[in-house]
Design an enzyme around this catalytic site. Structure first.
Site, short mmCIF file in Angstrom:
data_model
loop_
_atom_site.label_atom_id
_atom_site.label_comp_id
_atom_site.label_asym_id
_atom_site.label_seq_id
_atom_site.Cartn_x
_atom_site.Cartn_y
_atom_site.Cartn_z
N HIS A 127 0.85 -1.19 0.00
CA HIS A 127 0.00 0.00 0.00
C HIS A 127 0.89 1.24 0.00
CE1 HIS A 127 -4.06 -1.79 1.48
NE2 HIS A 127 -3.48 -2.55 0.60
N TYR A 129 3.76 6.62 10.11
CA TYR A 129 2.93 5.48 9.71
C TYR A 129 3.78 4.38 9.06
CZ TYR A 129 -1.32 3.04 8.28
OH TYR A 129 -2.32 2.11 8.14
N LYS A 157 0.36 -0.01 14.94
CA LYS A 157 1.73 -0.15 15.44
C LYS A 157 1.99 -1.38 16.31
CE LYS A 157 3.72 3.26 13.48
NZ LYS A 157 3.57 2.72 12.13
N TYR A 168 -9.36 5.75 7.20
CA TYR A 168 -9.60 6.08 8.60
C TYR A 168 -10.60 7.24 8.62
CZ TYR A 168 -5.30 3.49 9.81
OH TYR A 168 -4.35 2.51 9.99
N PRO A 191 -4.99 0.53 18.47
CA PRO A 191 -4.69 0.08 17.10
C PRO A 191 -4.72 1.17 16.04
CG PRO A 191 -6.91 -0.59 17.77
CD PRO A 191 -6.28 0.02 18.98
C1 PHB Z 1 -6.65 -4.11 10.49
O1 PHB Z 1 -6.65 -4.37 9.31
O2 PHB Z 1 -7.11 -4.91 11.33
C2 PHB Z 1 -6.12 -2.80 10.96
C3 PHB Z 1 -5.47 -1.99 10.05
C4 PHB Z 1 -4.98 -0.76 10.47
C5 PHB Z 1 -5.16 -0.35 11.78
C6 PHB Z 1 -5.80 -1.18 12.69
C7 PHB Z 1 -6.29 -2.41 12.28
O3 PHB Z 1 -4.70 0.87 12.16
#
Ligand code: PHB
Ligand code: APR
Length: 404
Positions: free
Chosen positions: A75, A396, A300, A204, A296
């Site tokens: 990505h 990130y 990280k 997000y 989450p």
């Molecule tokens: C996930 O795909 O479970 C996931 C991806 C990014 C995040 C948290 C969880 O920041």
């Protein structure tokens, strides 16, 4: 009591323990893993799926990257939808060509387990009454029961890779450790479904109704999350209610194209920031979730576990090949700097993207509406300036691992 010997006793067969075990074994450093639950139980846990370049490189170095390289997706960016307006964080451009790999933690764990089994390395799954002994001496050991037999595993070092609820951290006397914690006033309700992801990259979402995240495991499997009150139960959320609420929180162009379907997993996870200092005592080292937890939001958790593993592995190699006496005594200091960087980023992302209801203003000594204006202006600044986006992107993709 049956006595066994190894160089490094590893407590826990999550990604931290398995990766450390693999890297050490590749360099002839003998290790044994003791795990509380069965291998199938470990693989049944659904966790995150964004791997930083550092972890990708480490998996390649460990010789367990074949499937990740074939099935994982690079990505180059992700989106932050801010009250319906989408901003793309172009990781590639903002970080001089860096990116992240989308590949589930469950798959990483499966690959590591298979590699360990192929090498014939010993792992005691479903062990009971694991007790760490003499960690402040030159001869630590681990007592445990397995299949009705009591064992004493004598070793040079113990790697506590047994997660937040494990026995390792608690084996450091309370007066010799300090804990730092922030428990957030909401949880994440996650759903896994065999439906195509709503977009090619993660989204997000910050909305009036709270946070949402659109993620994925593959081109046919999606992972979505909603911020929910801690009082909510999974049973309160039918699939239909989940999809309806997700549509409310996604940017409209995504809501319109969202493909829904039956959930194959649904769970609520609390959010916590937590650090234990120091991350070692004597010959015991805390690695991954046993030493720290991040919410989450910044993806990280697994990545931070991986940098701990890289640091400890590097130091153990130096010590075993005679390059540096007592190299491992530098572990905690080296690891904690990067831990706090990731803690701060995950905390900041969580603060920016969630709805804190009435909590946050009071906690910051101001009324809620003033607090909300400050937060809105802060996120707005970061998203609408390249410098701000760079700050987000650099963290990130993951800060560099420390030089050992
Ligand atoms: C996930 O795909 O479970 C996931 C991806 C990014 C995040 C948290 C969880 O920041
Ligand atoms: N004895 C032996 N094993 C134990 C004990 C114990 N007393 N207590 C817990 N364990 C095992 C758990 O069953 C689990 O399999 O330790 C393992 C810890 O694994 P994780 O919790 O996955 O922690 P870690 O390997 O550090 O992985 C890092 O990254 O995305 C994040 O939180 C997520 O799991 C993830 C983490």
């Amino acid at each position: 009591m049956q006595s066994i010997k190894t160089k490094v006793a590893i407590i826990g067969a999550g990604p931290s323990g398995l990766l450390l075990g693999q890297l050490l074994a590749n360099h002839g450093i003998d290790n044994v893993i003791i795990e509380r639950v069965s291998g199938d139980y470990v693989l049944g846990r659904i966790r995150a799926g964004i791997l930083e370049q550092g972890l990708v490189d480490l998996l390649r170095e460990a010789g367990v990257s074949k499937r990740m390289d074939e099935e994982g997706h690079i990505h180059d960016g992700f989106a932050i939808s801010y009250y319906g307006k989408s901003y793309r964080i172009d990781l590639n451009q903002l970080t001089d060509g860096k990116s992240v790999m989308c590949y589930g933690q469950t798959e990483v764990t499966r690959d590591l387990m298979d590699a360990r089994a192929d090498k014939g390395l010993s792992t005691y799954y479903s062990s009971k009454n694991v007790v760490l002994q003499d960690i402040e001496t030159a001869h630590p050991s681990v007592k445990f029961e397995h299949d009705g037999v009591s064992y004493c595993l004598e070793c040079d070092f113990i790697a506590g890779c047994d997660g937040f609820h494990g026995v390792s951290r608690k084996s450091i006397p309370e007066e010799k450790r300090q804990e730092f914690e922030r428990v957030y006033p909401f949880g994440w309700l996650g759903i896994l479904s065999d439906t195509p992801p709503v977009a090619d990259e993660l989204i997000y979402c910050k909305t009036e109704q709270g946070f949402a995240l659109a993620s994925m495991r593959s081109s046919t499997r999606s992972r979505y999350y909603l911020q929910v009150p801690l009082t909510d139960k999974v049973e309160d959320w039918s699939d239909q209610r989940f999809w309806n609420e997700l549509k409310n929180r996604l940017p409209s162009e995504s809501a319109d194209t969202l493909v829904t379907g039956p959930s194959i997993e649904k769970s609520i996870a609390p959010l916590r920031s937590f650090v234990c200092e120091p991350m070692q005592l004597g010959r015991l080292f805390l690695v991954g979730d046993s030493a720290h937890i991040v919410p989450p939001t910044g993806a990280k958790g697994l990545n931070l576990a991986a940098s701990d593993v890289a640091i400890l592995y590097g130091l153990l190699r130096k010590e075993y090949n005679g390059e540096e006496q007592n190299a491992t005594q530098r572990y905690s200091e080296l690891a904690l700097t990067r831990v706090w960087q990731a803690e701060r980023f995950s905390w900041w992302m969580s603060n920016m993207l969630h709805d804190f209801k009435d909590d946050a203003g009071e906690a910051n000594n101001m009324d809620q509406k003033t607090f909300e204006r400050f937060m809105k202006s802060e996120l707005d600044f970061y998203l609408s300036h390249e410098e701000g986006q760079k700050v987000i992107a650099t963290q990130y993709v993951g800060l560099p691992y420390p030089q050992i």
